[in-house]
Design an enzyme around this catalytic site. Sequence first.
Site, PDB file in Angstrom:
ATOM      1  N   GLU A 132     -10.448   0.301   4.002  1.00  0.00           N
ATOM      2  CA  GLU A 132     -10.300   1.519   3.188  1.00  0.00           C
ATOM      3  C   GLU A 132     -11.616   1.878   2.498  1.00  0.00           C
ATOM      4  O   GLU A 132     -12.005   3.057   2.456  1.00  0.00           O
ATOM      5  CB  GLU A 132      -9.196   1.276   2.167  1.00  0.00           C
ATOM      6  CG  GLU A 132      -8.948   2.386   1.175  1.00  0.00           C
ATOM      7  CD  GLU A 132      -7.953   1.935   0.117  1.00  0.00           C
ATOM      8  OE1 GLU A 132      -8.352   1.825  -1.057  1.00  0.00           O
ATOM      9  OE2 GLU A 132      -6.789   1.679   0.471  1.00  0.00           O
ATOM     10  N   HIS A 152      -7.172  -4.779   4.727  1.00  0.00           N
ATOM     11  CA  HIS A 152      -6.789  -3.361   4.677  1.00  0.00           C
ATOM     12  C   HIS A 152      -7.635  -2.616   3.650  1.00  0.00           C
ATOM     13  O   HIS A 152      -8.184  -1.545   3.918  1.00  0.00           O
ATOM     14  CB  HIS A 152      -5.297  -3.267   4.331  1.00  0.00           C
ATOM     15  CG  HIS A 152      -4.821  -1.923   3.873  1.00  0.00           C
ATOM     16  ND1 HIS A 152      -5.044  -1.440   2.594  1.00  0.00           N
ATOM     17  CD2 HIS A 152      -4.106  -0.960   4.513  1.00  0.00           C
ATOM     18  CE1 HIS A 152      -4.505  -0.242   2.475  1.00  0.00           C
ATOM     19  NE2 HIS A 152      -3.931   0.075   3.616  1.00  0.00           N
ATOM     20  N   ASN A 153      -7.784  -3.209   2.466  1.00  0.00           N
ATOM     21  CA  ASN A 153      -8.551  -2.549   1.423  1.00  0.00           C
ATOM     22  C   ASN A 153     -10.041  -2.520   1.728  1.00  0.00           C
ATOM     23  O   ASN A 153     -10.739  -1.571   1.375  1.00  0.00           O
ATOM     24  CB  ASN A 153      -8.299  -3.230   0.078  1.00  0.00           C
ATOM     25  CG  ASN A 153      -6.990  -2.798  -0.543  1.00  0.00           C
ATOM     26  OD1 ASN A 153      -6.052  -2.436   0.167  1.00  0.00           O
ATOM     27  ND2 ASN A 153      -6.893  -2.846  -1.850  1.00  0.00           N
ATOM     28  N   SER A 164       0.850  -1.186   0.000  1.00  0.00           N
ATOM     29  CA  SER A 164       0.000   0.000   0.000  1.00  0.00           C
ATOM     30  C   SER A 164       0.886   1.236   0.000  1.00  0.00           C
ATOM     31  O   SER A 164       1.980   1.234   0.566  1.00  0.00           O
ATOM     32  CB  SER A 164      -0.917   0.010   1.230  1.00  0.00           C
ATOM     33  OG  SER A 164      -1.779   1.134   1.202  1.00  0.00           O
ATOM     34  N   LYS A 222      -3.579  -7.523   3.454  1.00  0.00           N
ATOM     35  CA  LYS A 222      -3.801  -6.425   2.515  1.00  0.00           C
ATOM     36  C   LYS A 222      -5.249  -6.403   2.035  1.00  0.00           C
ATOM     37  O   LYS A 222      -5.843  -5.328   1.824  1.00  0.00           O
ATOM     38  CB  LYS A 222      -2.855  -6.569   1.318  1.00  0.00           C
ATOM     39  CG  LYS A 222      -3.037  -5.509   0.228  1.00  0.00           C
ATOM     40  CD  LYS A 222      -2.893  -4.085   0.782  1.00  0.00           C
ATOM     41  CE  LYS A 222      -2.666  -3.047  -0.295  1.00  0.00           C
ATOM     42  NZ  LYS A 222      -3.628  -3.022  -1.386  1.00  0.00           N
TER      43      LYS A 222
END
Length: 298
Positions: A176, A172-173, A117, A169
């Site tokens: 987001e 994480h997205n 990221s 990840k």
Amino acid sequence: MIGLGKMGANMSLRLLRGHHQVVGFDRNEDAVATLEAAGGEGAASFEALLARLEPPRLVWLMIPAGRLVDNVIDSLRPHLSRGDTLIDGGNENYKNTMRRAAALQQEGLHYVDVGTSGGVWGLDNGYSLMVGGETDVVERLRPILETLAPGPELGWGHVGPSGAGHFVKMIHNGIEYGMMQAFAEGFSVMNANDFDLDLHQVAEIWRFGSVVRSWLLDLIARALDENADLSGLAPYVPDSGEGRWTVQEAIDLDVPAPVMTLALLQRLQSREEDSFAHRLLSAMRHQFGGHAVKTEAS
């Protein structure tokens, strides 16, 4: 480095700044020429790239998720030797990563997943790196990871075995998506109010001292400074796939994740209606990742 798109190119440049050897290949010859101009080495084929590296070799992939990754691995296989390591720094479904790691292990090859990221800003600010793989192999990568990260002990970590990096990840997205949706909705409400608010001014106020201050808010302020009413920007918000994978994982694990789920659904809905919130979501994606945006004309 295989795949010299925006992210791959910037990562290569950051590695060159750290005095690492970087050999790059991309189907786009201009991208290879740019790397060479910066002091890196260009290669005209997978075989040529591998020939310039001393075993055991490290090959970093920055290519779109899915079948293309399998195709590249299949093309590399004949030219790899036992002990070589493939690193997937792209956004990939962690289940695919685990499958590839197990298959390559049978051939004496290592596979490390690095959820990455930082978008187009990573060149100067460093990248957040979520690493999955064998401990001794990841340790060998430490000099590279420390160079790419914001600092030697900041913004990166070995989070678990193969697949763990891409899994973290993915989550994480998903998070987001939820954060971006909340900002977009709030600014949309302010845009619809009769106070005739200067939304750029509000974003600047919130950037300092507020509990919602964040890099996303910094990017909102930047986007609104460049285009106060987001004119010309279509309210069409793509999704890279990781939000979908996160929602599916939550369903599979019986874990309620309503915010991330609704944020994903809003992106799908954006393709059917016009709204300021969706324009701002599109603008945020462009600001942090250089993602292409859909304009009114297109």
